[in-house]
Design an enzyme around this catalytic site. Structure first.
Site, short mmCIF file in Angstrom:
data_model
loop_
_atom_site.label_atom_id
_atom_site.label_comp_id
_atom_site.label_asym_id
_atom_site.label_seq_id
_atom_site.Cartn_x
_atom_site.Cartn_y
_atom_site.Cartn_z
NE ARG A 149 -12.30 -27.33 32.90
CZ ARG A 149 -12.87 -26.36 32.19
NH1 ARG A 149 -13.48 -26.63 31.05
NH2 ARG A 149 -12.82 -25.11 32.61
CE1 TYR A 167 -11.41 -34.27 24.92
CE2 TYR A 167 -13.68 -34.34 24.13
CZ TYR A 167 -12.74 -33.86 25.01
OH TYR A 167 -13.11 -32.98 26.00
CD GLU A 182 -8.94 -20.05 42.89
OE1 GLU A 182 -9.70 -20.83 43.49
OE2 GLU A 182 -9.23 -19.53 41.79
CD GLN A 183 -14.19 -19.72 45.72
OE1 GLN A 183 -14.86 -19.03 46.49
NE2 GLN A 183 -14.73 -20.53 44.83
CG ASP A 213 -18.02 -20.68 32.25
OD1 ASP A 213 -18.15 -20.53 31.02
OD2 ASP A 213 -17.73 -21.77 32.78
#
Length: 403
Positions: A106, A216, A32-33, A300
């Site tokens: 998220r 929502y 992870e950067q 992605d």
């Protein structure tokens, strides 16, 4: 030869990948950067296809502790407020598809996966580590060089490093992302601040010419997530890779035009906005765009999609689940090139279909004139048959075991 796997990227896709592999007994190191694990953005929706995976991974109690489970999706006209269509969720989703439909922040999904990964001895998490280049030897493995000069070797490399993926650039060459011409304004507000008429446990989508708005509940109904998508471009001075940009409510209100009073009451209740330009890539054209040799792409990095089908996170989770299943299956082969070839063969068509439908939905959501009339008529006539997606929600499909 070192047969562990390097996972580039510690977002939702990368953590899901590491967890799925760990459950199959495969060791991995997650690069992870950033200097600390965090997830940007706002809310997301998880259909029964993604919730099914989380349940299989033993994470259902964790999901119940942070998500909301809307009773229905309601589609309304952004100008006059009338209802155009509805899809029952809640108990009906459970009955139809065998699993829940969830909405959550998220950051909560990321935290849920991070906690699960941190409990797995098969996973090593490495922060402040950004891939510079990778080299593959089909016979012996993959060698990754990090910024700063450190090198790592492994049996395979899985690129989970997002839209601007460096692994993708190494595998497929530099390919510019595609600007959609759409801007997403994102906001989060307390449910107590939501106008009373809109506090229902619903996903509400407002459709108008050249715009749509979705809101929502998240965080067990204590907050509401709202996203408004309008046509426009960022100033040329802004960094297109940045996740958030300065957002001004007056610009959004101007872009929404003659929206109905009820919708504007929701928009005006949001205390702060962030702005995100929407970019994507063309739909996958074949398995070679999802894996080659000992290198594969997930989420992605492989198939970025517009958020008009609410399946971006779900497809990354499905990708990870598929890799984990293939790692468990002796019939899939013991070597990583064969395993990743099966992974790509299993995933690329489904991912491409969701990419294409996401793009199409953007056109339909923002329609004007005859297309808008046809959309509204179809919703009135077909109702839930138009809005439900059994082929999607009953996934993910079992991996193929041969070419």
């Amino acid at each position: 030869m070192n047969q562990h796997v390097i996972v580039a990227g510690g977002g939702i896709g990368g953590l899901a990948c590491a967890l799925a592999l760990a459950r199959a007994g495969v060791r991995s190191v997650v690069l992870e950067q950033a200097r600390a694990f965090a997830e940007v953005g706002a809310g997301l929706q998880l259909g029964p296809n993604a919730v099914r995976v989380l349940a299989e991974w033993g994470l259902m109690d964790n999901l119940l502790a942070c998500a909301a489970f809307p009773a229905a999706l309601r589609v309304r006209d952004a100008h006059d407020g009338r209802q155009l269509g509805q899809l029952r969720l809640g108990a009906m989703a459970l009955a139809r598809h065998g699993q829940h439909y969830a909405t959550l922040h998220r950051a909560d999904l990321h935290s849920l996966l991070l906690t699960a990964v941190q409990q797995r001895p098969e996973v090593q998490l490495r922060l402040g580590a950004r891939l510079s280049r990778c080299e593959e030897d089909a016979a012996s493995g993959v060698r990754v060089t990090l910024e700063g000069g450190d090198t790592l070797s492994a049996g395979a490399l899985i690129g989970c490093d997002g839209l601007w993926s460096r692994v993708r650039a190494q595998m497929l060459g530099e390919q510019p992302v595609r600007a959609t011409g759409h801007l997403a304004y994102r906001g989060l507000l307390r449910t107590t601040d939501v106008p009373p008429a809109l506090r229902g446990n619903l996903v509400t989508a407002w459709l108008g010419p050249r715009l749509h708005v979705v809101h929502y509940p998240v965080k067990q109904g204590e907050r509401f997530n709202l996203v408004a998508v309008v046509h426009g471009q960022l100033p040329s001075t802004d960094d297109p890779q940045a996740w958030t940009h300065a957002a001004h409510a007056t610009d959004l209100r101007r872009a929404l035009g003659p929206a109905c009073e009820e919708l504007m009451s929701m928009v005006n209740a949001v205390p702060d906005w962030t702005l995100w330009p929407l970019n994507d890539r063309p739909a996958l054209r074949g398995p070679h765009e999802q894996a080659q040799g000992r290198v594969a792409l997930l989420g992605d990095a492989a198939h970025p999609m517009r958020p008009y089908f609410a399946q971006g996170a779900a497809m990354a989770i499905e990708d990870a689940w598929t890799l984990g299943r293939l790692a468990q299956d002796p019939a899939a082969g013991d070597d990583w090139p064969a395993r990743l070839a099966l992974y790509a063969q299993t995933r690329w068509r489904r991912n491409a279909r969701v990419q294409q439908l996401s793009q199409r939905n953007g056109v339909v959501f923002h329609a004007s004139g005859l297309l808008r009339w046809g959309r509204n008529t179809a919703m009135a006539l077909l109702g839930e048959r138009l809005l439900d997606n059994t082929w999607l929600y009953e996934g993910p499909p079992e991996p193929r075991t041969s070419h």
